[in-house]
Design an enzyme around this catalytic site. Structure first.
Site, PDB file in Angstrom:
ATOM      1  N   SER A  25       0.822  -1.221   0.000  1.00  0.00           N
ATOM      2  CA  SER A  25       0.000   0.000   0.000  1.00  0.00           C
ATOM      3  C   SER A  25       0.852   1.266   0.000  1.00  0.00           C
ATOM      4  O   SER A  25       1.988   1.275   0.476  1.00  0.00           O
ATOM      5  CB  SER A  25      -0.955  -0.023   1.197  1.00  0.00           C
ATOM      6  OG  SER A  25      -0.274  -0.280   2.391  1.00  0.00           O
ATOM      7  N   LYS A  77       2.311  -5.438   3.229  1.00  0.00           N
ATOM      8  CA  LYS A  77       3.423  -4.518   3.514  1.00  0.00           C
ATOM      9  C   LYS A  77       2.916  -3.089   3.383  1.00  0.00           C
ATOM     10  O   LYS A  77       2.688  -2.600   2.277  1.00  0.00           O
ATOM     11  CB  LYS A  77       4.590  -4.736   2.534  1.00  0.00           C
ATOM     12  CG  LYS A  77       5.871  -4.113   3.063  1.00  0.00           C
ATOM     13  CD  LYS A  77       6.790  -3.563   2.018  1.00  0.00           C
ATOM     14  CE  LYS A  77       6.384  -2.249   1.466  1.00  0.00           C
ATOM     15  NZ  LYS A  77       6.327  -1.109   2.419  1.00  0.00           N
ATOM     16  N   GLY A 105       0.464   2.427  -5.805  1.00  0.00           N
ATOM     17  CA  GLY A 105       1.683   3.206  -5.584  1.00  0.00           C
ATOM     18  C   GLY A 105       2.172   3.715  -6.925  1.00  0.00           C
ATOM     19  O   GLY A 105       1.377   3.885  -7.855  1.00  0.00           O
ATOM     20  N   SER A 106       3.469   3.908  -7.031  1.00  0.00           N
ATOM     21  CA  SER A 106       3.976   4.531  -8.249  1.00  0.00           C
ATOM     22  C   SER A 106       4.103   3.518  -9.385  1.00  0.00           C
ATOM     23  O   SER A 106       4.247   2.308  -9.178  1.00  0.00           O
ATOM     24  CB  SER A 106       5.324   5.190  -7.958  1.00  0.00           C
ATOM     25  OG  SER A 106       6.220   4.215  -7.502  1.00  0.00           O
ATOM     26  N   THR A 107       4.088   4.060 -10.589  1.00  0.00           N
ATOM     27  CA  THR A 107       4.149   3.232 -11.795  1.00  0.00           C
ATOM     28  C   THR A 107       5.456   2.432 -11.840  1.00  0.00           C
ATOM     29  O   THR A 107       5.453   1.241 -12.153  1.00  0.00           O
ATOM     30  CB  THR A 107       4.015   4.153 -13.031  1.00  0.00           C
ATOM     31  OG1 THR A 107       2.750   4.802 -12.947  1.00  0.00           O
ATOM     32  CG2 THR A 107       4.110   3.381 -14.330  1.00  0.00           C
ATOM     33  N   VAL A 127       7.416   1.311  -9.502  1.00  0.00           N
ATOM     34  CA  VAL A 127       7.477   0.174  -8.572  1.00  0.00           C
ATOM     35  C   VAL A 127       6.595  -0.970  -9.079  1.00  0.00           C
ATOM     36  O   VAL A 127       7.000  -2.137  -9.083  1.00  0.00           O
ATOM     37  CB  VAL A 127       7.059   0.605  -7.147  1.00  0.00           C
ATOM     38  CG1 VAL A 127       6.852  -0.612  -6.256  1.00  0.00           C
ATOM     39  CG2 VAL A 127       8.122   1.512  -6.533  1.00  0.00           C
ATOM     40  N   GLU A 135      -2.912  -0.101  -9.099  1.00  0.00           N
ATOM     41  CA  GLU A 135      -3.356   1.261  -9.420  1.00  0.00           C
ATOM     42  C   GLU A 135      -2.154   2.151  -9.177  1.00  0.00           C
ATOM     43  O   GLU A 135      -1.597   2.150  -8.075  1.00  0.00           O
ATOM     44  CB  GLU A 135      -4.543   1.666  -8.544  1.00  0.00           C
ATOM     45  CG  GLU A 135      -5.796   0.814  -8.776  1.00  0.00           C
ATOM     46  CD  GLU A 135      -6.283   0.825 -10.225  1.00  0.00           C
ATOM     47  OE1 GLU A 135      -6.044   1.823 -10.934  1.00  0.00           O
ATOM     48  OE2 GLU A 135      -6.876  -0.172 -10.656  1.00  0.00           O
ATOM     49  N   CYS A 187      -3.452  10.668  -5.943  1.00  0.00           N
ATOM     50  CA  CYS A 187      -3.138  10.182  -7.289  1.00  0.00           C
ATOM     51  C   CYS A 187      -4.014  10.892  -8.305  1.00  0.00           C
ATOM     52  O   CYS A 187      -3.652  11.020  -9.463  1.00  0.00           O
ATOM     53  CB  CYS A 187      -3.354   8.685  -7.346  1.00  0.00           C
ATOM     54  SG  CYS A 187      -4.927   8.222  -6.642  1.00  0.00           S
ATOM     55  N   GLU A 216       4.605  13.065 -13.351  1.00  0.00           N
ATOM     56  CA  GLU A 216       3.879  13.147 -12.081  1.00  0.00           C
ATOM     57  C   GLU A 216       4.762  13.836 -11.042  1.00  0.00           C
ATOM     58  O   GLU A 216       5.877  13.388 -10.775  1.00  0.00           O
ATOM     59  CB  GLU A 216       3.511  11.740 -11.574  1.00  0.00           C
ATOM     60  CG  GLU A 216       2.680  11.800 -10.313  1.00  0.00           C
ATOM     61  CD  GLU A 216       2.245  10.424  -9.807  1.00  0.00           C
ATOM     62  OE1 GLU A 216       3.100   9.535  -9.673  1.00  0.00           O
ATOM     63  OE2 GLU A 216       1.039  10.252  -9.523  1.00  0.00           O
TER      64      GLU A 216
HETATM   65  P1  NAD Z   1       5.575   4.192  -3.861  1.00  0.00           P
HETATM   66  O1  NAD Z   1       5.513   3.484  -5.169  1.00  0.00           O
HETATM   67  O2  NAD Z   1       6.844   4.863  -3.488  1.00  0.00           O
HETATM   68  O3  NAD Z   1       5.246   3.180  -2.679  1.00  0.00           O
HETATM   69  C1  NAD Z   1       4.103   2.367  -2.697  1.00  0.00           C
HETATM   70  C2  NAD Z   1       4.404   1.105  -1.933  1.00  0.00           C
HETATM   71  O4  NAD Z   1       5.389   0.367  -2.655  1.00  0.00           O
HETATM   72  C3  NAD Z   1       4.971   1.359  -0.543  1.00  0.00           C
HETATM   73  O5  NAD Z   1       4.483   0.386   0.363  1.00  0.00           O
HETATM   74  C4  NAD Z   1       6.454   1.199  -0.765  1.00  0.00           C
HETATM   75  O6  NAD Z   1       7.158   0.839   0.399  1.00  0.00           O
HETATM   76  C5  NAD Z   1       6.464   0.087  -1.784  1.00  0.00           C
HETATM   77  N1  NAD Z   1       7.704   0.023  -2.561  1.00  0.00           N
HETATM   78  C6  NAD Z   1       8.620   0.989  -2.777  1.00  0.00           C
HETATM   79  N2  NAD Z   1       9.649   0.504  -3.493  1.00  0.00           N
HETATM   80  C7  NAD Z   1       9.375  -0.776  -3.738  1.00  0.00           C
HETATM   81  C8  NAD Z   1      10.032  -1.817  -4.433  1.00  0.00           C
HETATM   82  N3  NAD Z   1      11.202  -1.623  -5.022  1.00  0.00           N
HETATM   83  N4  NAD Z   1       9.435  -3.023  -4.487  1.00  0.00           N
HETATM   84  C9  NAD Z   1       8.244  -3.227  -3.924  1.00  0.00           C
HETATM   85  N5  NAD Z   1       7.581  -2.302  -3.225  1.00  0.00           N
HETATM   86  C10 NAD Z   1       8.116  -1.086  -3.149  1.00  0.00           C
HETATM   87  O7  NAD Z   1       4.332   5.207  -3.825  1.00  0.00           O
HETATM   88  P2  NAD Z   1       3.925   6.206  -2.671  1.00  0.00           P
HETATM   89  O8  NAD Z   1       4.877   7.340  -2.663  1.00  0.00           O
HETATM   90  O9  NAD Z   1       3.643   5.491  -1.399  1.00  0.00           O
HETATM   91  O10 NAD Z   1       2.512   6.702  -3.241  1.00  0.00           O
HETATM   92  C11 NAD Z   1       2.433   7.644  -4.244  1.00  0.00           C
HETATM   93  C12 NAD Z   1       2.219   6.991  -5.599  1.00  0.00           C
HETATM   94  O11 NAD Z   1       1.077   6.162  -5.538  1.00  0.00           O
HETATM   95  C13 NAD Z   1       1.922   8.014  -6.680  1.00  0.00           C
HETATM   96  O12 NAD Z   1       2.572   7.618  -7.860  1.00  0.00           O
HETATM   97  C14 NAD Z   1       0.413   7.938  -6.818  1.00  0.00           C
HETATM   98  O13 NAD Z   1      -0.070   8.356  -8.068  1.00  0.00           O
HETATM   99  C15 NAD Z   1       0.174   6.489  -6.587  1.00  0.00           C
HETATM  100  N6  NAD Z   1      -1.197   6.234  -6.149  1.00  0.00           N
HETATM  101  C16 NAD Z   1      -2.064   5.762  -7.069  1.00  0.00           C
HETATM  102  C17 NAD Z   1      -3.387   5.544  -6.711  1.00  0.00           C
HETATM  103  C18 NAD Z   1      -4.372   5.019  -7.714  1.00  0.00           C
HETATM  104  O14 NAD Z   1      -5.459   4.631  -7.312  1.00  0.00           O
HETATM  105  N7  NAD Z   1      -4.039   4.998  -8.975  1.00  0.00           N
HETATM  106  C19 NAD Z   1      -3.796   5.806  -5.397  1.00  0.00           C
HETATM  107  C20 NAD Z   1      -2.858   6.279  -4.489  1.00  0.00           C
HETATM  108  C21 NAD Z   1      -1.560   6.488  -4.861  1.00  0.00           C
END
Ligand code: NAD
Length: 546
Positions: A192, A217, A270-272, A274, A298, A332, A428
């Site tokens: 998440s 996680k 999370g981010s694209t 990742v 997403e 997001c 972004e």
């Molecule tokens: P992030 O990708 O940095 O982290 C998301 C999750 O992935 C976290 O739990 C993080 O610890 C984990 N992560 C980080 N590196 C990883 C790796 N190498 N392997 C596996 N897991 C890893 O994103 P964030 O900063 O927490 O959230 C912001 C991002 O999420 C933005 O890009 C936003 O657009 C996106 N988001 C999208 C939606 C949607 O519904 N489309 C909703 C909320 C957030």
């Protein structure tokens, strides 16, 4: 194997309704309760263990959760998982699955529905306070996310799951056909993001509702609220091992999880980058899995507002301010590129800048503030990098300042560019920065085309227009540019049950969080045909002599 018989009844979950959003206006009882809880929790420094198979595990390797708006203030010390703990969590999930997957749906639903009621009542102030303190949300932003959206996810998912189970095939003469919606064979990995407490609660529980067990996680910077969500699951009677709470370093945890032959699915937000990296690893490991893992993600966005010359300039300006700056642009769905016709620009710009002048930014415990700090140092550095770039290559019309001394503060910022392909129109930023491109009124159709092709993302977007023909044209030209498309409204604030949420292209698999489509990803259907009186002769009539 449980020998407890199920009830002989066709049971129905209570019809889902959206949780009413409380106002937190001065004098309201919810405000008094929230302020007291905020004060108490700000005075605590709690220890957060791993929770695996219902057991608390303290690894001694510690990470810290701080207030983003006062980063010297530590809210919690959380224990971080090593590879051996990840293996324990997978084993606990697989063990719990043996019982949980065979529980009647109604009993699984009862756990989730109880969680919703707990959150709506005794747990609400705690979850809202945790979200305000640890993710720097205002009272209102916390209420719509951590409380109401999560309650809605839980209630609507139970209703949608029931509808899925009720979908059964047609029957032929003497034949009963059935669909069994089995849990996936293995465990689900839920990962998440920091920005919505509700998302963590949904990513972990939606697969669980469908009979799966989960290794969850949470994001490091939302650890406090995620931990309390985990405590709500426990308080609701979730059996040990169904959801396993595994904080720690994302990369090593993920590598261990994705190497497991029992991985049956990933539920990610999370981010694209990742998500793509996880997809790649799954691809590399594909021959090792017992089943094809379901990949649901997403991801990022570059969400837009486009105004037609017939739009109401005030409505456009309000949408820019609310859509771009609420929660410091860390949604997001936050608007971050805006297309305005020359004829409206002066008014839209002046109204936007005037409203921005009234925005108060600071500690969310001061309820007069509209926004607060961004989440952490990494985000602060990234966004201030974009501000430097904007100052060199475009025009900063309002804001542009940042200060990370006490909290990670970035001023709400309006940028104007004459280049529709400027980095700030494509990438972004994930902060309170919105960039406007002013187009000649006569180039409406061309601008729609430019918008559609400018960014790899396709999450949310909004069109503002008075003329219906313009609404039609934009809706058609931008069909694939957004998974959530708004007409004369800001592109944020989707409500579960009303606007199912998710985007396509680089923004995700568009399985729509909090919808039936999402839940169908967590089941593998078995078709059962039963013939009541089996055939007694292998020949068919057509084989008879003329
Ligand atoms: P992030 O990708 O940095 O982290 C998301 C999750 O992935 C976290 O739990 C993080 O610890 C984990 N992560 C980080 N590196 C990883 C790796 N190498 N392997 C596996 N897991 C890893 O994103 P964030 O900063 O927490 O959230 C912001 C991002 O999420 C933005 O890009 C936003 O657009 C996106 N988001 C999208 C939606 C949607 O519904 N489309 C909703 C909320 C957030």
């Amino acid at each position: 194997m449980s020998t407890i018989a199920s009830l002989s009844a066709v049971r129905r979950v209570p019809a889902a309704v959206n949780e009413p959003i409380k106002s937190y206006a001065p004098g309201s009882p919810e405000r008094v309760e929230l302020k007291a809880r905020l004060a108490a929790m700000a005075n605590e420094r709690i220890e957060i263990p791993l929770i695996i198979g219902g057991r608390e595990i303290r690894t001694g390797k510690i990470g810290q959760t701080v207030m983003p708006f006062k980063h010297s203030h530590i809210l919690a010390d959380y224990h971080m998982a090593g590879p051996e703990h990840v293996q324990q969590a997978i084993a606990a999930a697989l063990k719990a699955r043996q019982e949980w997957a065979s529980w009647p749906f109604e009993d699984r639903a009862a756990v989730i529905l109880k969680a919703a009621e707990l959150l709506a009542t005794t747990w609400k102030a705690t979850i809202n306070s945790a979200t305000m303190l640890c993710q720097a949300k205002t009272a209102y932003q916390s209420e719509i996310d951590a409380a109401c959206e999560l309650i809605d996810f839980w209630r609507f998912n139970a209703q949608y799951a029931q509808e899925i189970y009720a979908e059964q095939p047609a029957n032929g003469p003497g034949v009963w056909n059935q669909l069994e919606y089995r849990a996936l064979e293995g465990f689900i990995y839920a990962v998440s993001p920091f920005n919505f407490t509700a998302i963590g609660g949904n990513l972990s529980s939606a697969p669980a509702l469908m009979g799966n067990t989960v290794v969850w996680k949470p994001a490091s910077s939302s650890m406090l609220s995620s931990y309390y969500v985990m405590r709500i699951f426990e308080a609701a009677g979730m059996p040990p091992g169904v959801i396993n709470f595994v904080p720690g370093s994302a990369g090593p945890i993920t590598n261990t999880v994705l190497a497991s032959p029992d991985l049956a699915g990933i539920h990610f937000t999370g981010s694209t980058a990742v998500f793509q990296s996880m997809w790649k690893t799954v691809g590399e490991n594909i021959a090792n899995y017992k089943t094809y893992p379901r990949l649901v993600g997403e991801t990022g966005g570059k969400d837009f507002i486009i105004a037609h010359p017939s739009a109401d300039p005030t409505a456009v300006a309000v949408a820019i301010v609310r859509g771009s700056f609420e929660y410091s642009g860390q949604k997001c769905s936050a608007a971050s590129r805006v297309y305005v016709p020359q004829s409206l620009w002066d008014e839209v710009r002046d109204r936007t800048v005037a409203m921005m002048g009234e925005i108060k930014m600071g500690d969310p415990r001061d309820f007069r503030n509209f926004t607060s700090a961004v989440i952490d140092r990494k985000a602060f550095d990234k966004i201030s990098g974009y501000l430097d770039h904007a100052k060199q290559t475009a025009t900063v019309l309002a804001g542009g300042g940042c200060n990370g001394d006490e909290g990670y503060y970035i001023e709400p910022t309006l940028v104007q560019t004459e280049d529709a392909g400027h980095r700030l129109m494509c990438e972004e930023v994930f902060g309170p920065v919105v960039t406007a491109y002013v187009y000649p009124d006569a180039k409406w159709a061309e601008t729609l085309e430019v918008l559609d092709k400018t960014s790899p993302y396709a999450l949310t977007g909004a069109v503002f227009a008075g003329e219906r023909a313009a609404v039609r044209e934009a809706t058609s030209a931008l069909r694939n540019a957004a998974g959530n498309f708004y007409i004369n409204d800001k592109p944020t604030g989707a409500v579960v049950g009303q606007q199912p949420f998710g985007g396509a292209r680089a923004s995700g698999t568009n399985d729509k969080a909090g919808s039936k489509s999402n839940l169908t990803r967590w089941v593998s259907t078995r078709t059962i045909k039963e013939t009541f009186v089996p055939a007694s002769d292998f020949t068919y009539p057509f084989m008879g002599e003329e």
